[in-house]
Design an enzyme around this catalytic site. Sequence first.
Site, PDB file in Angstrom:
ATOM      1  N   ASP A   1     124.276  40.284  58.778  1.00 45.44           N
ATOM      2  CA  ASP A   1     123.524  39.967  59.988  1.00 45.44           C
ATOM      3  C   ASP A   1     124.510  39.959  61.161  1.00 45.44           C
ATOM      4  O   ASP A   1     125.728  40.079  60.974  1.00 45.44           O
ATOM      5  CB  ASP A   1     122.760  38.632  59.841  1.00 45.44           C
ATOM      6  CG  ASP A   1     121.594  38.558  60.830  1.00 45.44           C
ATOM      7  OD1 ASP A   1     121.530  39.384  61.763  1.00 45.44           O
ATOM      8  OD2 ASP A   1     120.727  37.664  60.685  1.00 45.44           O
TER       9      ASP A   1
HETATM   10  C1  BGC Z   1     118.802  38.296  63.416  1.00 41.48           C
HETATM   11  C2  BGC Z   1     118.248  39.427  62.608  1.00 41.48           C
HETATM   12  C3  BGC Z   1     118.147  40.675  63.445  1.00 41.48           C
HETATM   13  C4  BGC Z   1     119.512  40.999  63.995  1.00 41.48           C
HETATM   14  C5  BGC Z   1     119.574  42.274  64.795  1.00 41.48           C
HETATM   15  C6  BGC Z   1     120.057  38.680  64.173  1.00 41.48           C
HETATM   16  O1  BGC Z   1     120.423  37.710  65.085  1.00 41.48           O
HETATM   17  O2  BGC Z   1     119.057  37.199  62.575  1.00 41.48           O
HETATM   18  O3  BGC Z   1     117.004  39.069  62.085  1.00 41.48           O
HETATM   19  O4  BGC Z   1     117.621  41.728  62.702  1.00 41.48           O
HETATM   20  O5  BGC Z   1     119.919  39.920  64.814  1.00 41.48           O
HETATM   21  O6  BGC Z   1     118.950  42.158  66.002  1.00 41.48           O
END
Ligand code: BGC
Length: 741
Positions: free
Chosen positions: A267
């Site tokens: 993530d």
């Molecule tokens: C979130 C994810 C998301 C990613 C990309 C993160 O902060 O937890 O769910 O897909 O950002 O935007």
Amino acid sequence: MKHKEILELLNEMTIEEKIGQMVQITGDVFLSEDTNSILTGPLKDLHLSKEKVYHVGSVLNIVGAEKVKKVQDEYLSKSRLKIPLLFMDDIINGYKIAFPIPIAQGCSWNPKAIEEMTEISSMESSIAGANVNFSPMVDLSRDARWGRVMESIGGEDPLLGEIYARTMVKAYQGNRLSKIGKMVSCVKHIAGYGAVEAGRDYNTVDMSEREFRQYYLPAYKSAIEAGAEMIMTSFNILNGIPSTVNKWLIQEIIRKELGFEGIIISDYGAIEETITHGYSANEKEATRNAINAGVDIDMMSGIYANHLKDLCLENQEIENKVNESVLRILTLKNKLGLFENPYGNSNVVQEKTYLMNPTNLEKAKKLTQETFVLLKNKNHVLPLQKNKKIALIGPYIDNIGITGSWSMFSDRTKNGTILDIFKEKIGKDVLYAKGCEILRQEEINKILSADGLPTVHVENESQKEQEMITSALQIAKKADVILLALGEHYKQSGEACSRSNIALPENQIQLINELYTLSKPMVLILFNGRPIELNTVEEKVNAILEVWFPGTTGAKAIVEILFGEENPSGKLTMSFPQNVGQCPVYYNHYNTGRPHHSNLRYVSRYQDIPTESFYPFGYGLSYCNFKYTDMHLNKHKMKKNETITVTVKIENQSNYAGYEVIQLYIQDLYGSVVRPVKELKAFKKAYFQSHEIKYVNFEIDIDMLKFWNDKLEYVAESGEFKVFVGGDSVNVLEEKFELLK
Ligand code: BGC
């Protein structure tokens, strides 16, 4: 490209080029006219040189056919081997057409509806150039304080999670990724992210392996079995080790046990965060931990770009791992057909004709209606009669901000507000007053400052508030029925939106209290991203329609339901708590040795509130009135290779036609480990004509009785079981049966 050619390409790559494939950054850097600004702009914090930027393998947050082409062209013009970029996005509940937020979609209890929404979303976004969607989020969610429950497709139930995960992955990916309308599904966030302590985002997760396997793992597993090509790790630690570098999780469970062969992406910045967690001592160690655990792509931390090369030089094994990761990434690019056509299915002409097309909007409206949950309808105040005078009151009556916090790209302007649709339906003379703002400025300021935005001061706010209430009362006095559209601000749910107060905002409660003094029937339409606390307002209103954040066609969908042109059929996928102190509250809990219904003082209960949830899992009314009787089992003893047929008679005792979700739950009465009081094992959504009677059947088989036992084996144990059938998890008929040795 043939596999052999991919291997040749891999062979030709320098170590820097290989590592680049494993790095993801925001795509807007390639849109900059002045490429030197890369070094001073948003990537400064990642410490990436210009050379490294032009090695990266993927970008996030770029969508739109023209933009995608521009970025791809800019990148390819400077890249030696011309390996196309992958474009990854968060198209969480639709692209231009925003569908209801995931928690709402789940409340349809209709996998087919979810499939259709996902297919439209996939078609719209792949035409707009997205190759990978960071969806679905299948984290089991039991705690309404956690802001991300709005993204949870299966809510608190593992079976719904499993079914919906599979449905969505298949709808995104189809059977060939390069086919028009198809894209990679990235399932997230592995693992156990929904169990963050106290519902505070990014917080600790600590749970037994049994709990993990029983409730949290099934949805991820199902997504993998459905062929998901990508998995995103979660921000949390799982039993002491950050998920992103958790070898047990990634190697033992995901790769070996579940046989996952696709790509694992961290993530956002999560590899670097393992340092902040207090796990990795520095960036180099974080890099080593992540590559050893098996993370193929580093999303937005720059750590792989800056440290992986040194590790490869020190250790051939790490270089081998890099080769494996890069091979996976190139293979996925090939499956998407990007080597032949780097723009994928993006198409400027099709964007013009397909996005927001009327057929899809009509479909979206119908699907949206299936996600609404009618929580209360005293004296059948709904559906509304058109000849009655209706006062429309509340900040959501004339508001297009109903698409939810993840809906960054949707076209909100085109489909009108509740006020617009009412005007279309019942003429221009609509009684309307805003009544209050969604939030007081003080609350909005908290949100603004968290986003780094300047706060705003409102002069004489309480006086203005009073004036708004006064005019709402004046309008309401003229009406037979008051229709109130209230709820959370869309920025109160979603990522980093945990809350300790999950009631309606104070100023809205004040408005309800004032309107209540008029003693007129009130219908509350609720916009929110989580189960909210309703105990202080529920008794003041006659009906409650939970619409969540319903998306682009929400206003039309709502008004049609209110007038009875359509019949609500949604059922809750998360229990609503009595109040926040009850969180986490979920239906599939264990018993205690002192259940609250025993007649003792020292029992498991709260002194001040009931133990049961306010609205239970599976609950939702309809304009129909369904009566369940005559539950029958074709036998009461079952051998392990047999099944039992459960039949129940359901009568629609109303003049309306509509859908009912018939739910079957099972309880294993005694086991080598204790089992929950109820677990959803099957459901059917069936259409009933007015006054129709149906006999509905379910088959109980051995798989429905299996669980992770005291030795962590997944088995069914002989003994006594209860089976329940009903329209929710509480109001059920029940019978017993025995599983023989
Ligand atoms: C979130 C994810 C998301 C990613 C990309 C993160 O902060 O937890 O769910 O897909 O950002 O935007």
